[in-house]
Design an enzyme around this catalytic site. Sequence first.
Site, PDB file in Angstrom:
ATOM      1  N   SER A  37     -24.037  31.125  64.080  1.00 52.63           N
ATOM      2  CA  SER A  37     -24.686  30.335  62.984  1.00 52.63           C
ATOM      3  C   SER A  37     -24.267  30.795  61.501  1.00 52.63           C
ATOM      4  CB  SER A  37     -25.327  29.278  63.304  1.00 52.63           C
ATOM      5  OG  SER A  37     -25.265  28.127  62.330  1.00 52.63           O
ATOM      6  N   TYR A  44     -34.943  30.518  64.030  1.00 51.80           N
ATOM      7  CA  TYR A  44     -32.933  30.088  64.682  1.00 51.80           C
ATOM      8  C   TYR A  44     -32.862  30.574  63.459  1.00 51.80           C
ATOM      9  CZ  TYR A  44     -29.141  26.837  65.136  1.00 51.80           C
ATOM     10  OH  TYR A  44     -27.309  26.740  64.673  1.00 51.80           O
TER      11      TYR A  44
HETATM   12  N1  LIG Z   1     -24.495  21.576  65.125  1.00 48.43           N
HETATM   13  C1  LIG Z   1     -24.307  22.026  64.397  1.00 48.43           C
HETATM   14  O1  LIG Z   1     -24.667  21.638  61.935  1.00 48.43           O
HETATM   15  C2  LIG Z   1     -23.892  23.940  64.323  1.00 48.43           C
HETATM   16  C3  LIG Z   1     -23.852  24.571  63.374  1.00 48.43           C
HETATM   17  C4  LIG Z   1     -23.525  25.969  64.027  1.00 48.43           C
HETATM   18  C5  LIG Z   1     -24.393  26.435  65.172  1.00 48.43           C
HETATM   19  N2  LIG Z   1     -24.471  25.527  66.402  1.00 48.43           N
HETATM   20  C6  LIG Z   1     -24.358  26.483  67.469  1.00 48.43           C
HETATM   21  O2  LIG Z   1     -23.326  25.564  68.327  1.00 48.43           O
HETATM   22  C7  LIG Z   1     -24.541  25.203  69.224  1.00 48.43           C
HETATM   23  C8  LIG Z   1     -24.245  24.181  68.946  1.00 48.43           C
HETATM   24  O3  LIG Z   1     -24.930  22.741  69.237  1.00 48.43           O
HETATM   25  P1  LIG Z   1     -24.162  21.605  69.453  1.00 48.43           P
HETATM   26  O4  LIG Z   1     -24.586  21.157  67.266  1.00 48.43           O
HETATM   27  O5  LIG Z   1     -23.001  21.463  69.924  1.00 48.43           O
HETATM   28  O6  LIG Z   1     -25.553  20.760  69.428  1.00 48.43           O
HETATM   29  P2  LIG Z   1     -25.518  19.536  70.742  1.00 48.43           P
HETATM   30  O7  LIG Z   1     -25.094  19.084  71.190  1.00 48.43           O
HETATM   31  O8  LIG Z   1     -27.046  19.754  71.128  1.00 48.43           O
HETATM   32  O9  LIG Z   1     -25.286  21.141  72.189  1.00 48.43           O
HETATM   33  C9  LIG Z   1     -26.679  21.611  72.709  1.00 48.43           C
HETATM   34  C10 LIG Z   1     -25.974  21.828  74.110  1.00 48.43           C
HETATM   35  O10 LIG Z   1     -26.248  23.347  74.356  1.00 48.43           O
HETATM   36  C11 LIG Z   1     -27.327  22.582  75.937  1.00 48.43           C
HETATM   37  N3  LIG Z   1     -28.817  23.245  76.483  1.00 48.43           N
HETATM   38  C12 LIG Z   1     -29.656  23.030  75.981  1.00 48.43           C
HETATM   39  N4  LIG Z   1     -30.948  23.874  76.391  1.00 48.43           N
HETATM   40  C13 LIG Z   1     -30.323  24.313  76.947  1.00 48.43           C
HETATM   41  C14 LIG Z   1     -30.824  24.823  78.927  1.00 48.43           C
HETATM   42  N5  LIG Z   1     -32.060  24.830  78.667  1.00 48.43           N
HETATM   43  N6  LIG Z   1     -30.241  24.553  79.695  1.00 48.43           N
HETATM   44  C15 LIG Z   1     -28.777  24.639  80.039  1.00 48.43           C
HETATM   45  N7  LIG Z   1     -28.253  24.487  78.340  1.00 48.43           N
HETATM   46  C16 LIG Z   1     -28.995  23.803  77.298  1.00 48.43           C
HETATM   47  C17 LIG Z   1     -27.470  21.157  75.305  1.00 48.43           C
HETATM   48  O11 LIG Z   1     -27.108  20.535  77.752  1.00 48.43           O
HETATM   49  P3  LIG Z   1     -28.124  20.126  78.699  1.00 48.43           P
HETATM   50  O12 LIG Z   1     -28.954  19.895  76.961  1.00 48.43           O
HETATM   51  O13 LIG Z   1     -27.129  19.477  78.870  1.00 48.43           O
HETATM   52  O14 LIG Z   1     -28.611  20.874  78.840  1.00 48.43           O
HETATM   53  C18 LIG Z   1     -25.882  21.281  75.301  1.00 48.43           C
HETATM   54  O15 LIG Z   1     -24.626  20.864  76.051  1.00 48.43           O
HETATM   55  C19 LIG Z   1     -25.269  26.308  69.185  1.00 48.43           C
HETATM   56  O16 LIG Z   1     -25.561  26.918  69.931  1.00 48.43           O
HETATM   57  C20 LIG Z   1     -26.065  25.726  68.265  1.00 48.43           C
HETATM   58  O17 LIG Z   1     -26.725  26.504  67.625  1.00 48.43           O
HETATM   59  C21 LIG Z   1     -24.209  24.477  65.676  1.00 48.43           C
END
Ligand SMILES: NC(=O)c1ccc[n+]([C@@H]2O[C@H](COP(=O)([O-])OP(=O)(O)OC[C@H]3O[C@@H](n4cnc5c(N)ncnc54)[C@H](OP(=O)(O)O)[C@@H]3O)[C@@H](O)[C@H]2O)c1
Length: 242
Positions: A137, A150
């Site tokens: 990120s 984070y």
């Molecule tokens: N959204 C943003 O602005 C942003 C920006 C930069 C980077 N990111 C990064 O992008 C990645 C994806 O995030 P997102 O924004 O798409 O969020 P999201 O929709 O909340 O997705 C998070 C994913 O992580 C999985 N996860 C969380 N805890 C878990 C666990 N204990 N075991 C297995 N899976 C788990 C969730 O699956 P389950 O809950 O079904 O287990 C879900 O599939 C993350 O690494 C985040 O830090 C996001």
Amino acid sequence: MAPYKHAIVIGASSGIGAEITRQLASSGCRVAAVARRIDRLEQLAEEHKGNVLPVEHDVRNYYAVPELFQQITQRLNGLDLVVYAAGVMPEVGLHEYCFEKDRAMVEVNFLAAIAWMNEAASRFENTKHGTIVAIGSVAGDRGRAGQPVYNATKAGLTTYMEALRNRLGSYGVRVVTVKPGPTQTEMTEKLHLKGAMAPSTAASLILAKSQSSGEHYLKPTHAVAFAIIRAIPSWLFQKLKI
Ligand SMILES: NC(=O)c1ccc[n+]([C@@H]2O[C@H](COP(=O)([O-])OP(=O)(O)OC[C@H]3O[C@@H](n4cnc5c(N)ncnc54)[C@H](OP(=O)(O)O)[C@@H]3O)[C@@H](O)[C@H]2O)c1
């Protein structure tokens, strides 16, 4: 789109990981979709009949990973690509120091990533091909008052991936860290971000960036802005509050 044939996406049940899974499956790739919410994964499998293999797994179950990784690669009958997209970012108040929240971020964003990436690195070092992608990120570029842990997990992930790149570069393995900016997903829905990227756009940019080893921002403007932000001395960064 990348000509991947067999992939594992960890954190595939929503947001960026779900979109990466969809795009890979639509391109003909067989994808093992890993997360806890099996109903979401089964829905993805239903959308892409035959190309998505749902795998229920909590990434904090670290010691299950070696066997699960072997089972998945056997069921897929090969492996070209591993994407670690799992992540959590609980709301943290400016005066809050909550070890439970901090531990969850370290476990999901960093420790479990190592458990999965070690398996991928070991396999690809032997097969001398493959692509490993971690979703870092822009938040990992500096330590900010709002999200100390984070930020730290994303910085740690980026450094770990750099080290893997330095190990695996001579084996023909691509090791890729992508650093998205704000993206509209469940993780950020309470933040009401303006101008956030759609997860489908982030996913297609990530798959495009996966073609070359290294660290990649998803937008050229981010590459410039964060080069400047990274160069700001710590004492000045503290005053600027950016
Ligand atoms: N959204 C943003 O602005 C942003 C920006 C930069 C980077 N990111 C990064 O992008 C990645 C994806 O995030 P997102 O924004 O798409 O969020 P999201 O929709 O909340 O997705 C998070 C994913 O992580 C999985 N996860 C969380 N805890 C878990 C666990 N204990 N075991 C297995 N899976 C788990 C969730 O699956 P389950 O809950 O079904 O287990 C879900 O599939 C993350 O690494 C985040 O830090 C996001």
